[in-house]
Design an enzyme around this catalytic site. Structure first.
Site, PDB file in Angstrom:
ATOM      1  N   THR A  87      85.867  24.398   1.694  1.00  0.00           N
ATOM      2  CA  THR A  87      86.931  23.603   1.656  1.00  0.00           C
ATOM      3  C   THR A  87      87.748  24.706   0.321  1.00  0.00           C
ATOM      4  OG1 THR A  87      85.931  21.348   2.765  1.00  0.00           O
ATOM      5  CG2 THR A  87      87.166  21.931   0.307  1.00  0.00           C
ATOM      6  N   TRP A 129      78.275  22.738   6.875  1.00  0.00           N
ATOM      7  CA  TRP A 129      79.284  22.941   7.391  1.00  0.00           C
ATOM      8  C   TRP A 129      79.556  23.930   8.712  1.00  0.00           C
ATOM      9  CZ3 TRP A 129      78.725  19.523   3.725  1.00  0.00           C
ATOM     10  CH2 TRP A 129      79.418  18.634   3.577  1.00  0.00           C
ATOM     11  N   ASN A 176      79.275  18.884  10.006  1.00  0.00           N
ATOM     12  CA  ASN A 176      80.188  18.405   9.072  1.00  0.00           C
ATOM     13  C   ASN A 176      81.324  18.103   9.914  1.00  0.00           C
ATOM     14  OD1 ASN A 176      81.151  16.974   6.758  1.00  0.00           O
ATOM     15  ND2 ASN A 176      82.908  18.836   6.821  1.00  0.00           N
ATOM     16  N   GLU A 177      81.891  16.816  10.251  1.00  0.00           N
ATOM     17  CA  GLU A 177      82.975  16.838  10.794  1.00  0.00           C
ATOM     18  C   GLU A 177      83.871  17.466  12.149  1.00  0.00           C
ATOM     19  OE1 GLU A 177      85.457  16.935   7.874  1.00  0.00           O
ATOM     20  OE2 GLU A 177      85.155  15.557   6.663  1.00  0.00           O
ATOM     21  N   GLU A 252      81.133  10.416   3.261  1.00  0.00           N
ATOM     22  CA  GLU A 252      81.108  11.525   2.939  1.00  0.00           C
ATOM     23  C   GLU A 252      82.303  10.074   2.579  1.00  0.00           C
ATOM     24  OE1 GLU A 252      82.725  15.175   3.348  1.00  0.00           O
ATOM     25  OE2 GLU A 252      84.172  15.343   3.195  1.00  0.00           O
ATOM     26  N   ARG A 378      92.612   9.795   1.827  1.00  0.00           N
ATOM     27  CA  ARG A 378      92.432   9.124   2.987  1.00  0.00           C
ATOM     28  C   ARG A 378      91.577   7.443   2.926  1.00  0.00           C
ATOM     29  NH1 ARG A 378      89.141  13.691   2.880  1.00  0.00           N
ATOM     30  NH2 ARG A 378      91.214  14.882   2.881  1.00  0.00           N
TER      31      ARG A 378
END
Length: 686
Positions: A87, A129, A176-177, A252, A378
């Site tokens: 990120t 991540w 992560n995601e 998160e 979001r």
């Protein structure tokens, strides 16, 4: 008779025009409260915090972690570094390669240690991540080809935390995601148990709710997964997640600029994640906005600390919104039932009530956040209205005889109205279990039996200053493997290494040899680290650099006016001066990927070892030199007009950098410049 969730949330007794909300533990309790937390990483979000002056750094850490002082966080989640952009930067892996195991890299060990120092009861949670490329065992996109290899890598991180830092990890996530893999989750649980890490709980899958259905279908998976963790759920859950009987977390959330709207977002979801979604823990991305403002998601932390060179930091309103819950609860408290202490207010807003395990203490948190003043980044927030109102609260059960409650209050101001944050007010008298409350919009109330709580404070930090335009680092004052201060690595991993060269005893080395299994949607193949003031236009930057003796990169570069980082680093524009010592050529490009060449040519004077490379941008011209000899002087490209300075390599592989220097271009005097006047940053360990 069964009541639907939507009806339960609005149970109240009407008394005239005032609605009475019962707070009653005699009808039973609901779910265990698992704590409020923050996330350091995902990625490199605490980067600039590490080298703050000790006084200010300790103050910042107190605001985050010290019980009954500031945010008083109860969970700290950190990134398990994977050598890849996640990120706002890259966090170092504990194993760059399968033969390379090191538990001194990065700064998350330090963050966790400082958190535990202030609050020994804080829970620790690790999540990857990205992954070093070797984990893929030949797959460039997935860590799951060899699930034993991937699970071993994560378990080693947990074991290393304990062995080298005396840190017991409480929770571990999957990826992560990104897609989860059931055989991997089962293998991870098996390896944790084999290494006597049975107390480490698995959170899955740090993405959406899909794993809920798999848990219902697969008894082995159900046994392996302890907590269903989702990201940005919009305060709602799904039926299959509820049916699993698992604890549900918003693992998160928030990710919103830390002004009053961000604080409103945080206040709303801290309550409504449970009111609407039965989620017993909410974690903020991120813990602290401590990365350069020009990188993605500037200011999306509970507080802001982006100037280690000045010591300035800003305690933002989300810190005090957090305190409304964390200073008056502990992990293990229980939520009261919906309709008996938890629910929506008929006039808009929400309330939750929690009781201590011995039922002696009670905390009630009420929020009245209006729609436009509580929008999170979001997901989209459906329309709703909130109105000022007066309500009655009726204490029943264990708390029917309470005579007074302590009160803490916040009001988020907008359009010129005053903001009040975490203000202690006179205790509220309770008569026959009943008291009234008149509420406006955008307010938070905490009523509690606990006579604790503190709005901690320190004297104002030093004044804000821009990044110094005189800067020098010879990397001699770091511990080996430490990431140099103020550099924000965007691709690859740059760490200090000792060498056998007496004139370059310590260097900054790019150490990643192969592409990673990335988190960003596009893999980034040009290692780069940036620093400085994004507004710099004319600037002088210099460094000594060499290719590695083995596993070397093809070339190295020095750069200025670097216009972006994060997952879009691959399309970064700027002024990039590449040299290729083995080919004896150079390239000056307007972008990192070298799709826009400005000039290129031969450099027979380049050396096989160390070369001093400099770049001067001044008065519309860019001048490049190697070892003191000018190589080119050409017109500066029209765009970008400003940006970071930085350096890196044009491919994966080892390269060394030393004696990094930044100067204001207008003061550049190559022949009489006095290095003793340069502001040096000397690391202070501890």
């Amino acid at each position: 008779m069964m009541l639907t969730l939507s009806l339960i949330a609005f149970i109240a007794v009407v008394s005239g025009r005032t609605i009475t909300y019962p707070i009653d533990d005699s009808v039973g309790l609901e779910r265990r409260f698992d704590g409020i937390g923050g996330l350091s990483g995902g990625g490199a979000t605490s980067k600039l915090l590490v080298n703050y002056p000790k006084k200010q750094r300790d103050e910042i850490l107190d605001y985050l972690f010290k019980p009954n002082f500031g945010a008083s966080l109860q969970i700290l989640k950190v990134e398990i570094g994977g050598d890849s952009q996640s990120t706002d930067g890259t966090e170092a892996s504990h194993m760059h390669e399968p033969w390379d195991e090191n538990y001194q890299r990065g700064y998350e060990w330090w963050v966790m240690t400082e958190a535990k120092k202030r609050n020994p009861n804080i829970k620790l949670y690790g999540l990857p991540w990205a992954w070093p490329g070797w984990i893929g065992d030949g797959s460039p996109i997935s860590p799951y080809k060899n699930v034993s290899m991937a699970a071993s890598y994560i378990v080693k991180w947990i074991l290393g935390a304990k062995q080298y830092h005396n840190l017991a990890i409480d929770y571990v996530g999957i990826w992560n995601e990104r897609p989860y893999n059931i055989p991997y989750i089962l293998m991870l649980r098996k390896m944790l148990d084999f290494h006597n890490l049975t107390s480490v709980r698995i959170v899955a899958s740090d993405s959406g709710w899909a794993i809920s259905d798999d848990i219902l279908r697969d008894s082995q998976l159900a046994s392996a997964v302890d907590i269903i963790g989702v990201h940005y759920p919009g305060t709602t859950t799904i039926a299959s997640a509820m049916k699993t009987g698992k604890q549900l977390w918003s693992s998160e959330d928030y990710s919103t600029f830390n002004d009053n709207v961000g604080a409103g977002c945080w206040a709303r979801i801290l309550n409504q994640n449970y009111v609407n979604g039965f989620m017993t823990s909410t974690l903020s991305w991120n813990l602290i906005a401590s990365y350069y403002n020009a990188l993605p998601f500037a200011g999306d932390g509970l507080m802001t600390a982006i100037e280690p060179w000045s010591g300035f930091y800003s305690v933002r309103s989300p810190i005090w919104i957090t305190a409304h819950t964390t200073q008056f609860t502990q992990i293990g408290w229980m939520y009261l039932r919906h309709g008996a202490g938890v629910g929506k207010l008929e006039s808009g807003g929400s309330y939750v009530s929690l009781v201590s395990p011995d039922s002696k203490d009670l905390t009630i948190i009420i929020e009245t956040m209006s729609h436009d003043h509580s929008v999170c980044i979001r997901p989209a927030l459906p329309p709703y209205t909130v109105n000022a109102t007066t309500i009655e609260i009726q204490l029943k059960g264990s708390f029917a005889k309470v005579k007074e409650l302590y009160l803490w209050y916040s009001k988020l101001g907008f359009n010129g109205t005053q903001t009040s944050l975490f203000e202690q007010r006179k205790p509220v008298a309770v008569t026959n279990g009943l008291f009234k409350l008149s509420m406006g919009l955008d307010e938070v109330y905490t009523f509690t039996t606990l006579n604790v709580g503190q709005k901690g404070s320190y004297p104002s930090p030093p004044v804000s200053k821009p990044f110094p335009d005189y800067y020098f680092d010879d990397f001699n004052n770091y511990l080996e493997y430490q990431e140099p201060f103020n550099f924000a690595q965007q691709v690859g991993c740059f760490e200090t290494r000792r060498t056998s060269d007496e004139s370059h005893s310590y260097v900054m080395r790019q150490v990643v040899l192969n592409p990673t299994i990335s988190w960003c949607p596009i893999n980034l193949d040009f290692p780069i680290t940036v620093m400085g003031d994004y507004h710099w236009s004319d600037i002088y930057v210099e460094a000594e650099m060499r290719l590695g003796p083995v596993n070397a990169s093809d070339g190295v570069f020095l750069a200025a006016r670097i216009d972006q980082g994060g997952c879009y680093t691959f399309k970064t524009k700027g002024i990039f001066f590449f040299i290729y010592p083995n080919k004896q050529i150079y390239v000056l490009a307007n972008d990192l990927a070298q799709t826009q060449t400005i000039i290129k040519g031969n450099i027979p004077q380049v050396q096989k070892g160390w070369n001093k490379v400099s770049l001067l941008i001044e008065m519309g011209k860019v001048t490049g030199s190697i070892n003191g000899q000018q190589i080119f002087k050409v017109d500066v490209p029209k765009k970008p007009k400003n940006g970071f300075v930085g350096l890196g390599t044009d491919s994966w592989g080892i390269a060394d950098f030393d004696n990094f220097l930044i100067k204001n271009a207008s003061s550049h005097q190559a022949n009489n410049f006095n290095r003793n006047n340069i502001l040096r940053f000397v690391p202070k360990h501890g």
